[in-house]
Design a protein around this motif. Sequence first.
Motif, PDB file in Angstrom:
ATOM      1  N   ARG A  18       0.755  -1.272   0.125  1.00 50.86           N
ATOM      2  CA  ARG A  18      -0.101   0.161   0.319  1.00 50.86           C
ATOM      3  C   ARG A  18       0.660   1.177   0.062  1.00 50.86           C
ATOM      4  N   ILE A  19       1.946   1.335   0.811  1.00 50.33           N
ATOM      5  CA  ILE A  19       2.685   2.365   0.822  1.00 50.33           C
ATOM      6  C   ILE A  19       3.533   2.583  -0.547  1.00 50.33           C
ATOM      7  N   ALA A  20       4.059   1.711  -1.071  1.00 47.53           N
ATOM      8  CA  ALA A  20       4.731   1.599  -2.309  1.00 47.53           C
ATOM      9  C   ALA A  20       3.737   1.993  -3.356  1.00 47.53           C
ATOM     10  N   ASP A  21       2.517   1.927  -3.337  1.00 50.21           N
ATOM     11  CA  ASP A  21       1.354   2.127  -4.266  1.00 50.21           C
ATOM     12  C   ASP A  21       1.107   3.778  -4.076  1.00 50.21           C
ATOM     13  N   LEU A  22       1.133   4.137  -2.732  1.00 53.33           N
ATOM     14  CA  LEU A  22       0.885   5.636  -2.526  1.00 53.33           C
ATOM     15  C   LEU A  22       2.001   6.566  -3.067  1.00 53.33           C
ATOM     16  N   ILE A  23       3.323   5.954  -2.712  1.00 52.76           N
ATOM     17  CA  ILE A  23       4.500   6.588  -3.123  1.00 52.76           C
ATOM     18  C   ILE A  23       4.478   6.750  -4.663  1.00 52.76           C
ATOM     19  N   ALA A  24       4.009   5.709  -5.416  1.00 55.19           N
ATOM     20  CA  ALA A  24       4.082   5.941  -6.971  1.00 55.19           C
ATOM     21  C   ALA A  24       3.272   6.890  -7.441  1.00 55.19           C
ATOM     22  N   GLU A  25       2.204   7.125  -6.667  1.00 52.02           N
ATOM     23  CA  GLU A  25       0.897   8.059  -7.094  1.00 52.02           C
ATOM     24  C   GLU A  25       1.646   9.441  -7.097  1.00 52.02           C
ATOM     25  N   LEU A  26       2.676   9.555  -6.180  1.00 47.98           N
ATOM     26  CA  LEU A  26       2.961  10.908  -6.026  1.00 47.98           C
ATOM     27  C   LEU A  26       4.046  11.610  -7.139  1.00 47.98           C
ATOM     28  N   GLY A  27       4.591  10.675  -8.072  1.00 50.66           N
ATOM     29  CA  GLY A  27       5.299  11.103  -9.276  1.00 50.66           C
ATOM     30  C   GLY A  27       6.722  10.434  -9.325  1.00 50.66           C
ATOM     31  N   ASP A  28       7.242  10.670 -10.190  1.00 52.05           N
ATOM     32  CA  ASP A  28       8.473  10.003 -10.459  1.00 52.05           C
ATOM     33  C   ASP A  28       9.620  10.908 -10.568  1.00 52.05           C
ATOM     34  N   THR A  29       9.522  12.303  -9.956  1.00 48.32           N
ATOM     35  CA  THR A  29      10.730  13.110  -9.925  1.00 48.32           C
ATOM     36  C   THR A  29      10.328  13.865  -8.659  1.00 48.32           C
ATOM     37  N   PRO A  30      11.770  14.444  -8.122  1.00 48.09           N
ATOM     38  CA  PRO A  30      11.107  15.408  -6.932  1.00 48.09           C
ATOM     39  C   PRO A  30      10.338  16.347  -7.170  1.00 48.09           C
ATOM     40  N   ASP A  31      10.315  17.141  -8.144  1.00 45.64           N
ATOM     41  CA  ASP A  31       9.375  18.347  -8.606  1.00 45.64           C
ATOM     42  C   ASP A  31       8.157  17.763  -8.772  1.00 45.64           C
ATOM     43  N   ALA A  32       7.711  16.551  -9.265  1.00 44.52           N
ATOM     44  CA  ALA A  32       6.440  16.064  -9.501  1.00 44.52           C
ATOM     45  C   ALA A  32       5.961  16.012  -7.859  1.00 44.52           C
ATOM     46  N   ILE A  33       6.968  15.117  -7.356  1.00 41.47           N
ATOM     47  CA  ILE A  33       6.410  14.941  -5.841  1.00 41.47           C
ATOM     48  C   ILE A  33       5.985  16.108  -5.140  1.00 41.47           C
ATOM     49  N   ALA A  34       6.733  17.160  -5.198  1.00 42.31           N
ATOM     50  CA  ALA A  34       6.442  18.597  -4.431  1.00 42.31           C
ATOM     51  C   ALA A  34       5.092  18.925  -5.052  1.00 42.31           C
ATOM     52  N   HIS A  35       4.987  18.929  -6.575  1.00 48.15           N
ATOM     53  CA  HIS A  35       3.712  19.453  -7.136  1.00 48.15           C
ATOM     54  C   HIS A  35       2.583  18.640  -6.549  1.00 48.15           C
ATOM     55  N   HIS A  36       2.677  17.354  -6.236  1.00 51.55           N
ATOM     56  CA  HIS A  36       1.545  16.624  -5.935  1.00 51.55           C
ATOM     57  C   HIS A  36       0.975  16.823  -4.631  1.00 51.55           C
ATOM     58  N   LEU A  37       2.462  17.034  -3.764  1.00 49.48           N
ATOM     59  CA  LEU A  37       1.894  17.260  -2.245  1.00 49.48           C
ATOM     60  C   LEU A  37       1.380  18.843  -1.946  1.00 49.48           C
ATOM     61  N   ALA A  38       1.885  19.588  -2.801  1.00 45.39           N
ATOM     62  CA  ALA A  38       1.176  21.000  -2.919  1.00 45.39           C
ATOM     63  C   ALA A  38      -0.208  20.964  -3.174  1.00 45.39           C
ATOM     64  N   GLU A  92      13.554   8.680  -6.125  1.00 47.64           N
ATOM     65  CA  GLU A  92      12.839  10.034  -6.298  1.00 47.64           C
ATOM     66  C   GLU A  92      12.408  10.699  -5.007  1.00 47.64           C
ATOM     67  N   ILE A  93      12.028   9.502  -3.975  1.00 48.01           N
ATOM     68  CA  ILE A  93      11.613  10.011  -2.767  1.00 48.01           C
ATOM     69  C   ILE A  93      12.846  10.495  -1.894  1.00 48.01           C
ATOM     70  N   HIS A  94      13.910   9.659  -1.926  1.00 49.99           N
ATOM     71  CA  HIS A  94      15.078  10.217  -1.303  1.00 49.99           C
ATOM     72  C   HIS A  94      15.636  11.408  -1.833  1.00 49.99           C
ATOM     73  N   GLU A  95      15.692  11.877  -3.113  1.00 50.04           N
ATOM     74  CA  GLU A  95      15.881  13.081  -3.491  1.00 50.04           C
ATOM     75  C   GLU A  95      14.978  14.189  -3.245  1.00 50.04           C
ATOM     76  N   GLN A 103      15.698  23.148   2.030  1.00 48.34           N
ATOM     77  CA  GLN A 103      14.896  24.402   1.525  1.00 48.34           C
ATOM     78  C   GLN A 103      14.533  24.426   0.016  1.00 48.34           C
ATOM     79  N   ARG A 104      14.513  23.225  -0.521  1.00 47.65           N
ATOM     80  CA  ARG A 104      14.241  23.557  -2.020  1.00 47.65           C
ATOM     81  C   ARG A 104      12.590  23.843  -2.084  1.00 47.65           C
ATOM     82  N   TYR A 105      12.015  23.434  -1.357  1.00 52.33           N
ATOM     83  CA  TYR A 105      10.483  23.499  -1.829  1.00 52.33           C
ATOM     84  C   TYR A 105       9.740  24.134  -0.417  1.00 52.33           C
ATOM     85  N   PRO A 106      10.127  25.523  -0.347  1.00 50.31           N
ATOM     86  CA  PRO A 106       9.586  26.260   1.148  1.00 50.31           C
ATOM     87  C   PRO A 106       8.218  26.245   1.031  1.00 50.31           C
TER      88      PRO A 106
END
Length: 113
Positions: A18-38, A92-95, A103-106
């Motif tokens: 389940r965690i792996a599936d949720l993480i995959a939904e966030l995106g495949d780059t740090p910027d995509a992850i930040a966008h999804h979270l925002a 991508e999660i580690h990155e 502070q890349r995503y303030p």
Amino acid sequence: MLPSLHTDDLHADELADRIADLIAELGDTPDAIAHHLAEAGVTGRRADATCCPVANYLRRAEPCITDVDVYGDTIDAWTVTGVLAHVLAPDEIHEFVTLFDTQRYPHLIGAAR
């Protein structure tokens, strides 16, 4: 978003999947992850494995998760019934965590949980 798990007979491997599936939904780059979270309104604290945006997202997305530690390369999650899942986080999660902590995503810095 995927449906929540039922905790009555939950096994660690099901929680890890389940965690792996949720993480995959966030995106495949740090910027995509930040966008999804925002977009989801998820924030967190820098340098705090239990309250970073990824940890807060996982707790919000899966109500059976009570505690989460996101260390960048690994994620540990516990359920209300004491089930523990240990998940290797994708690069991508580690990155993302590394960049967030520096502070890349303030716009994602905010209150815990």
